[in-house]
Design a protein around this motif. Sequence first.
Motif: not given
Length: 311
Positions: A3-20
Amino acid sequence: MELRVFTEPQQGATYTDLLRVARCAESAGYGAFFRSDHYLKMGSVSGLPGPTDAWVTLGGIARETSTIRLGTLVTAGTFRLPGPLAITVAQVDEMSGGRVDLGLGTGWYAEEHAAYGVPFPPLAERFDRFEEQLEIITGLWGTPEGETFDYEGRHYQISDSPALPKPVQRPRPPLVLGGKGKKRTPELAARFADEFNLPFVDMETAAEQFERVDRAAVAAGRRAGDILRSAALVLCVGRDEPEVARRAAAIGREVPELRENGLAGTPGEIVDRIGQWRERTGVRRLYLQVLDLADLDHLEVVASEVAPQLG
């Protein structure tokens, strides 16, 4: 089943959000943290505070994690020249200690190209460029140190390149390709892919395309099954029905639709659904699209109550 986590930061996210999210995924035992490579939001969300660059993000996260793999699903070939992209990925591979996968595609979202002044050729030309990009990137990484690399293509020419730096992973980082095209896509996968990914399709579509890729691989002199099969599905898991409904509402989706098209329900339902995917399609890796990046408990539920049952 990984299982891998896949994010879509163009929808609204900062680097800090992604690091968390990446740190949570690492501590919870997920195989990888992946992100999309887009410069424009989709749908009715605001997209605030605005896009983040995929490889800048992964370079930062590489230095603030230690074990989890990192990658793109997928980098748009229209965004970057192949030579500089080979340098960028090799550098992030070194920064991470050899934990990078490169997902690469033709690029498809015309509006984001218009929004940021990126040329967007017709589809046939994008595929032609994509093929040359794959040849160049793998050629640069595969050139022995002390030798040079040359390439004469229709769209890209390289002369006397030192083909440096090399990635930490040898012969190169894993290449993830994907898509529903019935001819050129399987042929390119047969030549270059370590993994073939199908995002947001039904099981029958996935099974048929995986078979095309296997047939193309055999025709290219590889063995059927050499290319790892994976899929991406939106995630909406809850310990009970109210929690499932709350998480669906948080991402603006309906529970019945998510049950049909994604991985939605209680942990037991998710285990059964993953089993169906594995039996029908032969997937060995799933990318769980997490759309509410503030809800880290969502990842914990899967890690504690779903993953241990998958074997």
